[in-house]
Design an enzyme around this catalytic site. Sequence first.
Site, short mmCIF file in Angstrom:
data_model
loop_
_atom_site.label_atom_id
_atom_site.label_comp_id
_atom_site.label_asym_id
_atom_site.label_seq_id
_atom_site.Cartn_x
_atom_site.Cartn_y
_atom_site.Cartn_z
CB SER A 131 92.67 9.60 10.63
OG SER A 131 92.92 10.73 9.84
CE1 TYR A 160 94.52 6.23 6.73
CE2 TYR A 160 93.71 8.49 6.76
CZ TYR A 160 94.44 7.48 7.34
OH TYR A 160 95.08 7.70 8.54
#
Length: 261
Positions: A144, A157
């Site tokens: 990501s 995350y």
Amino acid sequence: MRGNSFQGKRVVLTGASSGIGWYLATQLVQAGANVVVTSRRAERLRQLRLATGNPLKRLIAVPGDITDADHRQHVIDTAAEQLGGIDILINNAGIGAIGRFDQASPDRLRRIFDVDFFAAAEMTRLALPWLKEGREPAVCVVSSVLAHRGVPEKSEYCAAKFALRGWAESLRIELRGDGIAVVTVSPSTTRSEFFESLIDSPRDARSFSFGCQSAQQVAGKVLRAIRRRKREVVLSPGGKALVWLSRLAPGFTERLILANY
Ligand SMILES: NC(=O)c1ccc[n+]([C@@H]2O[C@H](COP(=O)([O-])OP(=O)(O)OC[C@H]3O[C@@H](n4cnc5c(N)ncnc54)[C@H](OP(=O)(O)O)[C@@H]3O)[C@@H](O)[C@H]2O)c1
């Protein structure tokens, strides 16, 4: 595989029941690959098989939880037995959460690391003996933009994706002598079920982003990065800008994020 196709390649793909993984699976089958897919929702994987038309039974679904060690072994064994080996592993399964760290439980941190980091690392460990015998072998990690830049209310995350990226960076060098490419791709916000599947997050949790890509578009870019055996690819122009701004002007980037938070 540079400039080449996925024709006949033996692929293991996690997180295929929705979003980016769904389109990775359909595009791989269209491109002539043989794919073992996994994720928890068996019915979704059945629908995926129907959606691809499953020509020549090239898509094999192995439903289960990727955080379960026995399931991971079962996925790899299925690929070994039914495909005769593994050329490409795509670690795509992932979950997230939104909310302040000081208001969250230790369980939220652990669950995110279990799926986003440990499952991917351990799948890779199991696949490596097969990849070493594979044709133009590659491990792909769907990371990501938040593996490059921490943002508020996504600390778990970000931490898991940072860990994954660092681990992949080490692995890439370790595996160079084995001819195995380690490809890290970093999407920005993507339209998928990701934000509906957030764990331990407020119902009205919202995520700020500049623009959004379709899961289909992202899947195409992931496959292009694997085909070209890229080291690291940040997939969107906004993501690239964030990564560079963050490196060159971290203080300014923090203030910018705070202003939009
Ligand atoms: N969407 C975004 O904005 C975005 C941005 C950057 C990076 N990413 C990354 O892209 C990847 C794909 O996400 P997506 O956007 O396509 O989200 P998604 O639609 O929610 O897909 C996530 C996939 O992971 C699977 N999964 C989750 N937990 C699992 C478990 N315990 N065992 C097995 N499979 C599990 C889900 O299947 P089941 O629920 O059926 O198990 C699903 O197939 C993730 O790694 C995510 O971090 C997403």
